[in-house]
Design a protein around this motif. Structure first.
Motif, PDB file in Angstrom:
ATOM      1  N   ARG A 158       0.733  -1.378   0.130  1.00 26.46           N
ATOM      2  CA  ARG A 158       0.008  -0.030   0.044  1.00 26.46           C
ATOM      3  C   ARG A 158       0.911   1.285  -0.132  1.00 26.46           C
ATOM      4  O   ARG A 158       0.443   2.343  -0.437  1.00 26.46           O
ATOM      5  N   ALA A 159       2.041   1.074   0.362  1.00 27.22           N
ATOM      6  CA  ALA A 159       2.907   2.313   0.475  1.00 27.22           C
ATOM      7  C   ALA A 159       3.518   2.509  -1.107  1.00 27.22           C
ATOM      8  O   ALA A 159       3.721   3.987  -1.202  1.00 27.22           O
ATOM      9  N   ILE A 160       3.284   1.773  -1.861  1.00 28.91           N
ATOM     10  CA  ILE A 160       3.871   2.029  -3.283  1.00 28.91           C
ATOM     11  C   ILE A 160       2.715   3.009  -3.963  1.00 28.91           C
ATOM     12  O   ILE A 160       3.276   3.678  -4.600  1.00 28.91           O
ATOM     13  N   ASN A 161       1.648   3.027  -3.697  1.00 24.23           N
ATOM     14  CA  ASN A 161       0.641   3.894  -4.275  1.00 24.23           C
ATOM     15  C   ASN A 161       0.029   4.882  -3.136  1.00 24.23           C
ATOM     16  O   ASN A 161      -0.803   5.583  -3.504  1.00 24.23           O
ATOM     17  N   ARG A 162       0.793   4.984  -1.951  1.00 27.37           N
ATOM     18  CA  ARG A 162       0.625   5.669  -0.805  1.00 27.37           C
ATOM     19  C   ARG A 162      -1.204   5.653  -0.294  1.00 27.37           C
ATOM     20  O   ARG A 162      -1.567   6.631   0.161  1.00 27.37           O
ATOM     21  N   MET A 163      -1.445   4.440  -0.632  1.00 30.17           N
ATOM     22  CA  MET A 163      -2.839   4.073  -0.005  1.00 30.17           C
ATOM     23  C   MET A 163      -2.981   4.051   1.732  1.00 30.17           C
ATOM     24  O   MET A 163      -3.813   4.623   2.105  1.00 30.17           O
ATOM     25  N   ASN A 164      -1.781   3.990   2.080  1.00 28.76           N
ATOM     26  CA  ASN A 164      -1.728   4.281   3.712  1.00 28.76           C
ATOM     27  C   ASN A 164      -1.842   5.610   4.120  1.00 28.76           C
ATOM     28  O   ASN A 164      -2.095   5.905   5.328  1.00 28.76           O
ATOM     29  N   ASP A 165      -1.839   6.828   3.114  1.00 25.42           N
ATOM     30  CA  ASP A 165      -2.058   8.034   3.517  1.00 25.42           C
ATOM     31  C   ASP A 165      -3.465   8.483   4.007  1.00 25.42           C
ATOM     32  O   ASP A 165      -3.623   9.417   4.715  1.00 25.42           O
ATOM     33  N   THR A 166      -4.037   7.307   3.593  1.00 25.74           N
ATOM     34  CA  THR A 166      -5.780   7.498   4.111  1.00 25.74           C
ATOM     35  C   THR A 166      -5.826   7.226   5.748  1.00 25.74           C
ATOM     36  O   THR A 166      -6.900   7.416   6.313  1.00 25.74           O
ATOM     37  N   ILE A 167      -4.799   6.893   6.478  1.00 30.65           N
ATOM     38  CA  ILE A 167      -4.714   6.445   7.758  1.00 30.65           C
ATOM     39  C   ILE A 167      -4.150   7.558   8.664  1.00 30.65           C
ATOM     40  O   ILE A 167      -2.990   7.895   8.170  1.00 30.65           O
ATOM     41  N   THR A 168      -4.729   8.117   9.454  1.00 30.85           N
ATOM     42  CA  THR A 168      -4.156   9.359  10.300  1.00 30.85           C
ATOM     43  C   THR A 168      -2.841   8.911  10.834  1.00 30.85           C
ATOM     44  O   THR A 168      -2.910   7.863  11.669  1.00 30.85           O
ATOM     45  N   GLY A 169      -1.998   9.753  10.837  1.00 33.88           N
ATOM     46  CA  GLY A 169      -0.610   9.538  11.443  1.00 33.88           C
ATOM     47  C   GLY A 169       0.496   8.741  10.729  1.00 33.88           C
ATOM     48  O   GLY A 169       1.664   8.525  11.442  1.00 33.88           O
TER      49      GLY A 169
ATOM     50  N   ILE B 182      10.531   5.404  -2.374  1.00 40.38           N
ATOM     51  CA  ILE B 182       9.908   4.641  -3.231  1.00 40.38           C
ATOM     52  C   ILE B 182       9.876   5.270  -4.481  1.00 40.38           C
ATOM     53  O   ILE B 182       9.120   5.956  -4.694  1.00 40.38           O
ATOM     54  N   LEU B 183      10.511   4.782  -5.424  1.00 39.81           N
ATOM     55  CA  LEU B 183      10.752   5.336  -6.866  1.00 39.81           C
ATOM     56  C   LEU B 183       9.882   4.448  -7.793  1.00 39.81           C
ATOM     57  O   LEU B 183       9.852   3.054  -7.954  1.00 39.81           O
ATOM     58  N   VAL B 184       9.203   5.364  -8.500  1.00 43.06           N
ATOM     59  CA  VAL B 184       8.447   4.618  -9.645  1.00 43.06           C
ATOM     60  C   VAL B 184       8.742   5.458 -11.009  1.00 43.06           C
ATOM     61  O   VAL B 184       8.751   6.515 -11.131  1.00 43.06           O
ATOM     62  N   ASN B 185       9.556   4.530 -11.787  1.00 46.86           N
ATOM     63  CA  ASN B 185       9.975   5.201 -13.142  1.00 46.86           C
ATOM     64  C   ASN B 185      11.158   6.336 -12.698  1.00 46.86           C
ATOM     65  O   ASN B 185      11.342   7.209 -13.353  1.00 46.86           O
ATOM     66  N   GLY B 186      11.722   6.139 -11.656  1.00 44.27           N
ATOM     67  CA  GLY B 186      12.964   6.761 -10.970  1.00 44.27           C
ATOM     68  C   GLY B 186      12.519   8.161 -10.208  1.00 44.27           C
ATOM     69  O   GLY B 186      13.235   8.941  -9.870  1.00 44.27           O
ATOM     70  N   GLU B 187      10.956   8.481 -10.013  1.00 46.21           N
ATOM     71  CA  GLU B 187      10.588   9.474  -9.447  1.00 46.21           C
ATOM     72  C   GLU B 187      10.112   9.134  -7.883  1.00 46.21           C
ATOM     73  O   GLU B 187       9.290   7.995  -7.790  1.00 46.21           O
ATOM     74  N   ASN B 188      10.446   9.717  -6.802  1.00 45.10           N
ATOM     75  CA  ASN B 188      10.128   9.400  -5.473  1.00 45.10           C
ATOM     76  C   ASN B 188       8.661   9.793  -5.237  1.00 45.10           C
ATOM     77  O   ASN B 188       8.353  10.965  -5.183  1.00 45.10           O
ATOM     78  N   VAL B 189       7.908   8.797  -5.106  1.00 48.69           N
ATOM     79  CA  VAL B 189       6.407   9.218  -4.848  1.00 48.69           C
ATOM     80  C   VAL B 189       6.371   9.767  -3.319  1.00 48.69           C
ATOM     81  O   VAL B 189       5.172  10.169  -3.073  1.00 48.69           O
TER      82      VAL B 189
ATOM     83  N   MET C 128      -2.790  11.508  -8.541  1.00 52.88           N
ATOM     84  CA  MET C 128      -2.240  11.200  -9.881  1.00 52.88           C
ATOM     85  C   MET C 128      -1.439   9.953  -9.882  1.00 52.88           C
ATOM     86  O   MET C 128      -1.577   9.078 -10.941  1.00 52.88           O
ATOM     87  N   LEU C 129      -0.606   9.749  -8.775  1.00 49.64           N
ATOM     88  CA  LEU C 129      -0.007   8.323  -8.536  1.00 49.64           C
ATOM     89  C   LEU C 129      -0.936   7.319  -8.624  1.00 49.64           C
ATOM     90  O   LEU C 129      -0.773   6.061  -9.229  1.00 49.64           O
ATOM     91  N   ARG C 130      -1.948   7.408  -8.093  1.00 48.60           N
ATOM     92  CA  ARG C 130      -2.935   6.219  -7.816  1.00 48.60           C
ATOM     93  C   ARG C 130      -3.779   5.988  -9.231  1.00 48.60           C
ATOM     94  O   ARG C 130      -4.259   4.896  -9.538  1.00 48.60           O
ATOM     95  N   ARG C 131      -3.767   7.038 -10.257  1.00 49.23           N
ATOM     96  CA  ARG C 131      -4.326   6.712 -11.588  1.00 49.23           C
ATOM     97  C   ARG C 131      -3.201   5.921 -12.416  1.00 49.23           C
ATOM     98  O   ARG C 131      -3.540   5.095 -13.170  1.00 49.23           O
ATOM     99  N   ARG C 132      -2.183   5.871 -12.050  1.00 51.25           N
ATOM    100  CA  ARG C 132      -0.760   5.323 -12.625  1.00 51.25           C
ATOM    101  C   ARG C 132      -0.530   3.655 -11.936  1.00 51.25           C
ATOM    102  O   ARG C 132      -0.214   3.075 -12.752  1.00 51.25           O
ATOM    103  N   ILE C 133      -1.264   3.752 -10.760  1.00 51.03           N
ATOM    104  CA  ILE C 133      -1.040   2.402  -9.883  1.00 51.03           C
ATOM    105  C   ILE C 133      -2.540   1.877  -9.333  1.00 51.03           C
ATOM    106  O   ILE C 133      -2.858   2.453  -8.461  1.00 51.03           O
TER     107      ILE C 133
ATOM    108  N   PRO D  60      -3.299   1.625 -16.172  1.00 49.21           N
ATOM    109  CA  PRO D  60      -2.145   2.049 -15.168  1.00 49.21           C
ATOM    110  C   PRO D  60      -1.290   1.379 -15.580  1.00 49.21           C
ATOM    111  O   PRO D  60      -0.813   0.400 -16.593  1.00 49.21           O
ATOM    112  N   GLU D  61       0.134   1.771 -15.000  1.00 47.86           N
ATOM    113  CA  GLU D  61       1.466   1.178 -15.564  1.00 47.86           C
ATOM    114  C   GLU D  61       1.629  -0.022 -14.429  1.00 47.86           C
ATOM    115  O   GLU D  61       2.271  -1.011 -14.869  1.00 47.86           O
ATOM    116  N   VAL D  62       1.023  -0.222 -13.222  1.00 48.58           N
ATOM    117  CA  VAL D  62       1.467  -0.961 -12.434  1.00 48.58           C
ATOM    118  C   VAL D  62      -0.086  -1.491 -11.578  1.00 48.58           C
ATOM    119  O   VAL D  62      -1.187  -0.866 -11.614  1.00 48.58           O
TER     120      VAL D  62
END
Length: 287
Positions: free
Chosen positions: A79-90, A97-104, A113-118, A196-198
């Protein structure tokens, strides 16, 4: 890939697992680019450190399996790869974590936008209370696809998810009326529709019967031609059947943080693990 049989011992009971064997096609894929890389990645739920210093890479158009006992951080990492954990407070991630070389996790990264790609497929099927057609079209409409292209993409996605022939005459019927296995394939179709890519899959077969599980696995293998897939599974036979590479994770008993023990080609992990902890888990002596 061709298959070989590997005998593992669970307690005093021998068990045979079929596992993919390298072919020329697979060897050519050695040059595959790194699609996702975790670099010294740590993750926290408040003050609790759930992942410690995870470093690994996922190759493009490979299926990568995350295995390990419950509580070792597999789903947290997924869940960290597409930052789904962001929905949990704290929660927060450190490292990269790099996707195509870019740090998410860069300050200017856009999680939406990240979740549209993943895309992501969850443990239990979660179709929307909408028609089959509207379930698949949901992400397409949000992404602004032209109306004249949506119907073709719905059919393509349902075909890729091996569901088209079963639902093509009832696209206006509710997705909630499908069987569990069909619902999960509908969720896969919904996830891949916006291209998506992933694709991330968190134990996608745990709530399904064996026949539905086989269909999902066959679908994953077909989707690998176009997508990079990362799957969390407790089913080692499943990891052996479908994945190209496997990561074994384990909770550190002192810190209780999840750590990466070993990562490599699935054939190597299951037949010649380098770490005794991996061997103990694969053979059933632990976990």
């Amino acid at each position: 890939m061709s298959e070989a049989e590997v005998q593992l011992e669970v307690g005093s009971v021998p068990r045979t697992i079929s596992i993919g064997v390298r072919t020329r096609e697979h060897e050519k894929a050695e040059a595959a680019v790194q699609k996702i890389e975790a670099v010294n990645f740590n993750f926290y739920y408040g003050k609790f450190k759930a992942l410690n210093n995870v470093t690994m890479s996922v190759r493009e158009r490979y299926i990568t399996a995350l295995i390990g006992p419950s509580g070792c951080g597999k789903s947290t990492l997924l869940r960290a790869i597409n930052r789904m954990n962001d929905t949990i407070t704290g929660t927060r991630g450190e490292g990269a974590i790099l996707v195509n070389g870019e740090n998410v996790y860069a300050a200017d990264a856009d999680p939406i936008m990240l979740r549209r790609r993943i895309g992501m497929v969850f443990q239990r099927p979660n179709p929307f209370p909408k028609s089959i057609r509207d379930n698949v079209a949901y992400g397409l409409k949000i992404a602004g696809w032209p109306r004249n292209e949506i119907d073709d993409r719905i059919e393509q996605s349902l075909r890729q998810a091996a569901l088209w022939d079963e639902v093509k005459d009832r696209l206006k019927k509710s997705g909630m009326g499908l069987s569990g296995g069909q619902q999960q394939r509908l969720c896969i179709a919904r996830a891949i529709a916006p291209r998506p890519e992933v694709i991330l899959m968190d134990e996608p077969c745990s709530a399904l019967d064996p026949i539905s599980t086989i269909k999902i696995e066959e679908t994953m293998i077909e989707l690998r031609r176009e997508y990079t897939i990362v799957i969390v599974t407790h089913n080692m036979q499943q990891a052996a059947r479908v994945s190209n590479e496997t990561a074994y994770m384990l909770m550190n008993p002192q810190t209780r943080a999840g750590e990466l023990v070993e990562f490599g080609e699935t054939e190597q992990i299951f037949t010649n693990p380098r770490d005794k902890r991996t061997e103990d888990y694969i053979s059933g002596r632990f976990g």
